[in-house]
Motif scaffolding. Structure first.
Motif, PDB file in Angstrom:
ATOM      1  N   PRO A  53      31.549  17.786  21.763  1.00 36.51           N
ATOM      2  CA  PRO A  53      32.860  17.979  21.143  1.00 36.51           C
ATOM      3  C   PRO A  53      33.686  16.704  21.199  1.00 36.51           C
ATOM      4  O   PRO A  53      33.521  15.879  22.091  1.00 36.51           O
ATOM      5  CB  PRO A  53      33.504  19.067  22.010  1.00 36.51           C
ATOM      6  CG  PRO A  53      32.413  19.629  22.854  1.00 36.51           C
ATOM      7  CD  PRO A  53      31.347  18.603  22.935  1.00 36.51           C
ATOM      8  N   SER A  54      34.550  16.539  20.218  1.00 38.32           N
ATOM      9  CA  SER A  54      35.415  15.360  20.240  1.00 38.32           C
ATOM     10  C   SER A  54      36.459  15.535  21.337  1.00 38.32           C
ATOM     11  O   SER A  54      36.920  16.643  21.595  1.00 38.32           O
ATOM     12  CB  SER A  54      36.109  15.198  18.891  1.00 38.32           C
ATOM     13  OG  SER A  54      36.889  16.334  18.616  1.00 38.32           O
ATOM     14  N   PRO A  55      36.822  14.447  21.997  1.00 39.26           N
ATOM     15  CA  PRO A  55      37.779  14.549  23.100  1.00 39.26           C
ATOM     16  C   PRO A  55      39.136  15.064  22.618  1.00 39.26           C
ATOM     17  O   PRO A  55      39.598  14.702  21.550  1.00 39.26           O
ATOM     18  CB  PRO A  55      37.893  13.105  23.602  1.00 39.26           C
ATOM     19  CG  PRO A  55      36.705  12.393  23.062  1.00 39.26           C
ATOM     20  CD  PRO A  55      36.331  13.096  21.801  1.00 39.26           C
ATOM     21  N   ILE A  56      39.740  15.937  23.383  1.00 41.02           N
ATOM     22  CA  ILE A  56      41.093  16.394  23.091  1.00 41.02           C
ATOM     23  C   ILE A  56      42.006  15.840  24.176  1.00 41.02           C
ATOM     24  O   ILE A  56      41.547  15.444  25.236  1.00 41.02           O
ATOM     25  CB  ILE A  56      41.170  17.928  23.025  1.00 41.02           C
ATOM     26  CG1 ILE A  56      40.665  18.563  24.330  1.00 41.02           C
ATOM     27  CG2 ILE A  56      40.386  18.462  21.842  1.00 41.02           C
ATOM     28  CD1 ILE A  56      40.833  20.059  24.386  1.00 41.02           C
ATOM     29  N   LYS A  57      43.280  15.821  23.886  1.00 38.79           N
ATOM     30  CA  LYS A  57      44.215  15.175  24.808  1.00 38.79           C
ATOM     31  C   LYS A  57      44.741  16.168  25.824  1.00 38.79           C
ATOM     32  O   LYS A  57      45.941  16.381  25.961  1.00 38.79           O
ATOM     33  CB  LYS A  57      45.333  14.523  24.006  1.00 38.79           C
ATOM     34  CG  LYS A  57      44.815  13.411  23.102  1.00 38.79           C
ATOM     35  CD  LYS A  57      45.905  12.777  22.290  1.00 38.79           C
ATOM     36  CE  LYS A  57      45.336  11.673  21.411  1.00 38.79           C
ATOM     37  NZ  LYS A  57      46.371  11.036  20.583  1.00 38.79           N
ATOM     38  N   THR A  58      43.801  16.789  26.545  1.00 39.98           N
ATOM     39  CA  THR A  58      44.133  17.816  27.529  1.00 39.98           C
ATOM     40  C   THR A  58      43.512  17.480  28.869  1.00 39.98           C
ATOM     41  O   THR A  58      42.346  17.068  28.929  1.00 39.98           O
ATOM     42  CB  THR A  58      43.613  19.195  27.070  1.00 39.98           C
ATOM     43  OG1 THR A  58      44.274  19.566  25.858  1.00 39.98           O
ATOM     44  CG2 THR A  58      43.860  20.265  28.121  1.00 39.98           C
ATOM     45  N   LEU A  59      44.289  17.672  29.925  1.00 40.59           N
ATOM     46  CA  LEU A  59      43.788  17.550  31.287  1.00 40.59           C
ATOM     47  C   LEU A  59      43.967  18.899  31.977  1.00 40.59           C
ATOM     48  O   LEU A  59      45.067  19.454  31.991  1.00 40.59           O
ATOM     49  CB  LEU A  59      44.554  16.473  32.061  1.00 40.59           C
ATOM     50  CG  LEU A  59      44.201  16.330  33.542  1.00 40.59           C
ATOM     51  CD1 LEU A  59      42.753  15.878  33.725  1.00 40.59           C
ATOM     52  CD2 LEU A  59      45.154  15.342  34.225  1.00 40.59           C
ATOM     53  N   PHE A  60      42.873  19.427  32.508  1.00 34.67           N
ATOM     54  CA  PHE A  60      42.916  20.669  33.279  1.00 34.67           C
ATOM     55  C   PHE A  60      43.015  20.308  34.747  1.00 34.67           C
ATOM     56  O   PHE A  60      42.114  19.700  35.309  1.00 34.67           O
ATOM     57  CB  PHE A  60      41.658  21.498  33.005  1.00 34.67           C
ATOM     58  CG  PHE A  60      41.607  22.819  33.722  1.00 34.67           C
ATOM     59  CD1 PHE A  60      42.756  23.486  34.137  1.00 34.67           C
ATOM     60  CD2 PHE A  60      40.383  23.429  33.975  1.00 34.67           C
ATOM     61  CE1 PHE A  60      42.698  24.713  34.794  1.00 34.67           C
ATOM     62  CE2 PHE A  60      40.306  24.655  34.620  1.00 34.67           C
ATOM     63  CZ  PHE A  60      41.473  25.299  35.027  1.00 34.67           C
ATOM     64  N   LEU A  61      44.116  20.689  35.370  1.00 29.89           N
ATOM     65  CA  LEU A  61      44.327  20.427  36.790  1.00 29.89           C
ATOM     66  C   LEU A  61      43.993  21.680  37.604  1.00 29.89           C
ATOM     67  O   LEU A  61      44.638  22.723  37.448  1.00 29.89           O
ATOM     68  CB  LEU A  61      45.777  20.019  37.058  1.00 29.89           C
ATOM     69  CG  LEU A  61      46.207  18.653  36.552  1.00 29.89           C
ATOM     70  CD1 LEU A  61      47.674  18.405  36.918  1.00 29.89           C
ATOM     71  CD2 LEU A  61      45.333  17.537  37.124  1.00 29.89           C
ATOM     72  N   VAL A  62      42.992  21.568  38.453  1.00 31.62           N
ATOM     73  CA  VAL A  62      42.598  22.622  39.381  1.00 31.62           C
ATOM     74  C   VAL A  62      43.195  22.215  40.725  1.00 31.62           C
ATOM     75  O   VAL A  62      42.750  21.244  41.333  1.00 31.62           O
ATOM     76  CB  VAL A  62      41.064  22.748  39.443  1.00 31.62           C
ATOM     77  CG1 VAL A  62      40.643  23.829  40.417  1.00 31.62           C
ATOM     78  CG2 VAL A  62      40.506  23.004  38.045  1.00 31.62           C
ATOM     79  N   MET A  63      44.216  22.947  41.176  1.00 32.07           N
ATOM     80  CA  MET A  63      45.060  22.426  42.243  1.00 32.07           C
ATOM     81  C   MET A  63      44.951  23.196  43.563  1.00 32.07           C
ATOM     82  O   MET A  63      45.093  24.424  43.604  1.00 32.07           O
ATOM     83  CB  MET A  63      46.515  22.406  41.763  1.00 32.07           C
ATOM     84  CG  MET A  63      46.675  21.556  40.498  1.00 32.07           C
ATOM     85  SD  MET A  63      48.384  21.273  39.999  1.00 32.07           S
ATOM     86  CE  MET A  63      48.841  22.896  39.405  1.00 32.07           C
ATOM     87  N   ASP A  64      44.686  22.424  44.602  1.00 29.20           N
ATOM     88  CA  ASP A  64      44.645  22.903  45.989  1.00 29.20           C
ATOM     89  C   ASP A  64      43.655  24.047  46.214  1.00 29.20           C
ATOM     90  O   ASP A  64      43.852  24.898  47.086  1.00 29.20           O
ATOM     91  CB  ASP A  64      46.047  23.314  46.475  1.00 29.20           C
ATOM     92  CG  ASP A  64      46.932  22.090  46.720  1.00 29.20           C
ATOM     93  OD1 ASP A  64      46.405  20.968  46.706  1.00 29.20           O
ATOM     94  OD2 ASP A  64      48.144  22.266  46.910  1.00 29.20           O
ATOM     95  N   MET A  65      42.570  24.033  45.472  1.00 26.04           N
ATOM     96  CA  MET A  65      41.514  25.035  45.660  1.00 26.04           C
ATOM     97  C   MET A  65      40.542  24.524  46.724  1.00 26.04           C
ATOM     98  O   MET A  65      39.344  24.381  46.497  1.00 26.04           O
ATOM     99  CB  MET A  65      40.824  25.327  44.329  1.00 26.04           C
ATOM    100  CG  MET A  65      41.747  25.964  43.301  1.00 26.04           C
ATOM    101  SD  MET A  65      42.410  27.565  43.829  1.00 26.04           S
ATOM    102  CE  MET A  65      40.948  28.590  43.650  1.00 26.04           C
ATOM    103  N   MET A  66      41.081  24.264  47.898  1.00 26.11           N
ATOM    104  CA  MET A  66      40.339  23.672  49.002  1.00 26.11           C
ATOM    105  C   MET A  66      39.954  24.740  50.014  1.00 26.11           C
ATOM    106  O   MET A  66      40.577  25.791  50.102  1.00 26.11           O
ATOM    107  CB  MET A  66      41.208  22.617  49.708  1.00 26.11           C
ATOM    108  CG  MET A  66      41.947  21.675  48.789  1.00 26.11           C
ATOM    109  SD  MET A  66      43.010  20.532  49.714  1.00 26.11           S
ATOM    110  CE  MET A  66      43.815  21.598  50.890  1.00 26.11           C
TER     111      MET A  66
END
Length: 196
Positions: free
Chosen positions: A2-15
């Protein structure tokens, strides 16, 4: 591919310290994470994000072994020092194995609640010309709340995957969401269109 989209998925503090069933928060966050199926839903959301060409970043709270970055007067982080948690380089600050990062994912280490404050996040967003930040994680009223407000104020399209978040309790989660609708779109991970 897929062509890159301008989205960042942040998965936060799943430690592990926060969400593992045998971690420090086994009787609080881990209970809600399990009851809500957050690990499974987040794993599926990560796969969908990757398939659409979105970038993935993992946000982790962590400190040096001597807690030199931890503020002594913080109600949250003074507890980390007292309980010996959130130490970088330990299993506790590793991402839960169900959500294991892949090569090329971003590792964003923070020393406060916000994923923006004194981290590499701003540089990553600018370098990749990100326009949309999709967020998930623990806790809804902590890192997710802070991240959504700050993303909004930096003019990003902020999205929260509601079913990929949890608080200490169901009430805490719902109260946080009641405030967050002013700053971000709140959607289910199964309904979110990563390619749009």
């Amino acid at each position: 591919m897929p062509s890159p989209i301008k989205t960042l998925f942040l998965v936060m503090d799943m430690m592990n310290d926060l969400v593992a069933e045998d971690g420090f928060s086994a009787q609080t966050y881990a209970v809600q994470v399990k009851e809500r199926g957050v690990l499974e839903k987040t794993r599926a959301a990560i796969a969908a994000a990757r398939a659409a060409g979105a970038l993935v970043g993992y946000v982790r709270v962590g400190f040096s072994a001597d807690y030199r970055e931890a503020p002594a007067n913080s109600p949250i982080f003074s507890g980390a020092r007292k309980n010996g948690i959130f130490q970088l380089g330990t299993r506790g600050t590793e991402i839960h194995p169900a959500l294991a990062p892949q090569p090329g994912d971003f590792d964003i280490v923070k020393h406060r609640v916000s994923p923006f404050y004194a981290t590499s996040l701003e540089a990553i967003l600018r370098a990749h010309r990100i326009e949309r930040i999709v967020m998930s994680g623990v806790s809804t009223n902590g890192v997710v709340h802070s991240g959504a407000r700050e993303a909004h104020d930096r003019d990003y399209d902020a999205v929260i995957l509601e079913d990929c978040c949890a608080g200490v309790s169901a009430d805490e989660h719902m109260h946080a969401l009641a405030c967050l609708g002013r700053y971000a779109r709140i959607v289910s991970s199964t309904e979110f269109d990563w390619a749009a």
